[in-house]
Design a protein around this motif. Structure first.
Motif, PDB file in Angstrom:
ATOM      1  N   UNK A  33       0.557  -4.159   4.654  1.00  0.00           N
ATOM      2  CA  UNK A  33      -0.765  -4.725   4.456  1.00  0.00           C
ATOM      3  C   UNK A  33      -1.845  -3.844   5.037  1.00  0.00           C
ATOM      4  N   UNK A  34      -3.089  -4.189   4.761  1.00  0.00           N
ATOM      5  CA  UNK A  34      -4.213  -3.347   5.142  1.00  0.00           C
ATOM      6  C   UNK A  34      -4.376  -3.251   6.638  1.00  0.00           C
ATOM      7  N   UNK A  35      -3.863  -4.220   7.384  1.00  0.00           N
ATOM      8  CA  UNK A  35      -3.995  -4.182   8.838  1.00  0.00           C
ATOM      9  C   UNK A  35      -2.793  -3.531   9.504  1.00  0.00           C
ATOM     10  N   UNK A  36      -1.989  -2.851   8.716  1.00  0.00           N
ATOM     11  CA  UNK A  36      -0.723  -2.332   9.225  1.00  0.00           C
ATOM     12  C   UNK A  36      -0.703  -0.821   9.331  1.00  0.00           C
ATOM     13  N   UNK A  37      -1.817  -0.234   9.714  1.00  0.00           N
ATOM     14  CA  UNK A  37      -1.831   1.221   9.838  1.00  0.00           C
ATOM     15  C   UNK A  37      -0.835   1.686  10.878  1.00  0.00           C
ATOM     16  N   UNK A  38      -0.462   0.801  11.786  1.00  0.00           N
ATOM     17  CA  UNK A  38       0.499   1.184  12.810  1.00  0.00           C
ATOM     18  C   UNK A  38       1.937   1.021  12.331  1.00  0.00           C
ATOM     19  N   UNK A  39       2.132   0.540  11.127  1.00  0.00           N
ATOM     20  CA  UNK A  39       3.500   0.279  10.648  1.00  0.00           C
ATOM     21  C   UNK A  39       3.745   0.973   9.326  1.00  0.00           C
ATOM     22  N   UNK A  40       3.294   2.174   9.213  1.00  0.00           N
ATOM     23  CA  UNK A  40       3.504   2.962   7.999  1.00  0.00           C
ATOM     24  C   UNK A  40       4.908   3.537   8.035  1.00  0.00           C
TER      25      UNK A  40
ATOM     26  N   UNK B 226       1.008   5.565  -0.169  1.00  0.00           N
ATOM     27  CA  UNK B 226       0.220   6.749   0.136  1.00  0.00           C
ATOM     28  C   UNK B 226       1.002   8.018  -0.133  1.00  0.00           C
TER      29      UNK B 226
ATOM     30  N   UNK C  87       0.854  -1.184   0.000  1.00  0.00           N
ATOM     31  CA  UNK C  87       0.000   0.000   0.000  1.00  0.00           C
ATOM     32  C   UNK C  87       0.891   1.235   0.000  1.00  0.00           C
TER      33      UNK C  87
ATOM     34  N   UNK D 150       3.248   0.739   3.365  1.00  0.00           N
ATOM     35  CA  UNK D 150       3.106  -0.250   4.413  1.00  0.00           C
ATOM     36  C   UNK D 150       2.878  -1.620   3.784  1.00  0.00           C
TER      37      UNK D 150
ATOM     38  N   UNK E 152       7.296   6.337   6.456  1.00  0.00           N
ATOM     39  CA  UNK E 152       7.186   7.604   5.737  1.00  0.00           C
ATOM     40  C   UNK E 152       8.513   7.995   5.109  1.00  0.00           C
TER      41      UNK E 152
END
Lengths: 114, 113
Positions: free
Chosen positions: B94-101, B34, B32, B92, B103
């Motif tokens: 995977x979709x469940x990895x909002x905490x592992x972005x 962004x 993913x 990141x 930058x």
């Protein structure tokens, strides 16, 4: 609807002093995050809280502690500030912890440690 | 070596020009991608995200991902002075990895009237 608010906006500390950065969101989000932003380093995750009552370490947790006081509030504490913690700190929240939920960021706290 | 590399700029272009912002990355497992926009002394805001390879368009903005080259781009058409900001790429696993972005460090863009 204020979104994500952070206090204070600016702070100067001496080495060894302690302080707590406050963050609150009014969007009824479950997940909250603390990042730091340094020149040339991008945003780095310090701690996050996937839901009320839970907290987990991010990429750079050393020297920090957090408290998820309730669903709205997530605070970041520096127990003994060091010059290396001079940075801009951002709090963010999202509806849940999945990527497709947009993270909304606060305006930041600019911290200088002398 | 950083996982995500981004030219810091500053990049200065005249109003109306097409802007190209780029990032390279080293982890082929990223799925993913962004782009965030950050105005001076403000927090970042999500512009758009894409999954895997291909293009995604949103108004004057187009995000492009080339996974074979580990290269992502953001194009801004008909650039406006209000587009002047720092643009951060992020990615990141995977979709469940909002905490592992992860930058990028951001590219500062200035649009000259």
């Amino acid at each position: 609807n204020a979104g994500v608010t952070q206090t204070p906006k600016f702070q100067v500390l001496k080495t060894g002093q302690s302080m707590t950065l406050q963050c609150a969101q009014d969007m009824n989000h479950n997940s909250m995050y603390w990042y730091r932003q340094d020149p040339g380093m991008g945003l780095r995750l310090i701690y996050y809280s996937a839901s009320e009552g839970t907290t987990d370490k991010g990429e750079v947790p050393n020297g920090y502690n957090v408290s998820r006081l309730n669903k709205r509030e997530f605070s970041l504490r520096l127990e003994s500030a060091a010059p290396s913690q001079t940075s801009v700190y951002f709090c963010a929240s999202s509806e849940s912890g999945v990527l497709t939920d947009t993270q909304y960021f606060g305006p930041g706290t600019r911290l200088t440690v002398l | 070596q950083k996982e995500v590399e981004q030219d810091p700029g500053p990049l200065s272009v005249p109003e109306g020009a097409i802007v190209s912002l780029n990032c390279t990355y080293s982890n082929s497992a990223f799925q993913y991608f962004m782009w965030y926009r950050q105005y001076s002394r403000k927090g970042p805001e999500l512009l758009m995200y894409t999954y895997s390879s291909g293009n995604k368009e949103d108004g004057r903005f187009t995000a492009q991902v080339d996974k074979s080259s580990k290269y992502i781009s953001l194009f801004i058409r008909d650039s406006q002075p209000s587009d002047s900001a720092t643009y951060l790429c992020a990615m990141t696993l995977g979709w469940s990895s909002a905490s592992k972005i992860i930058f990028g460090s951001g590219t500062r863009l200035s649009i000259r009237p």
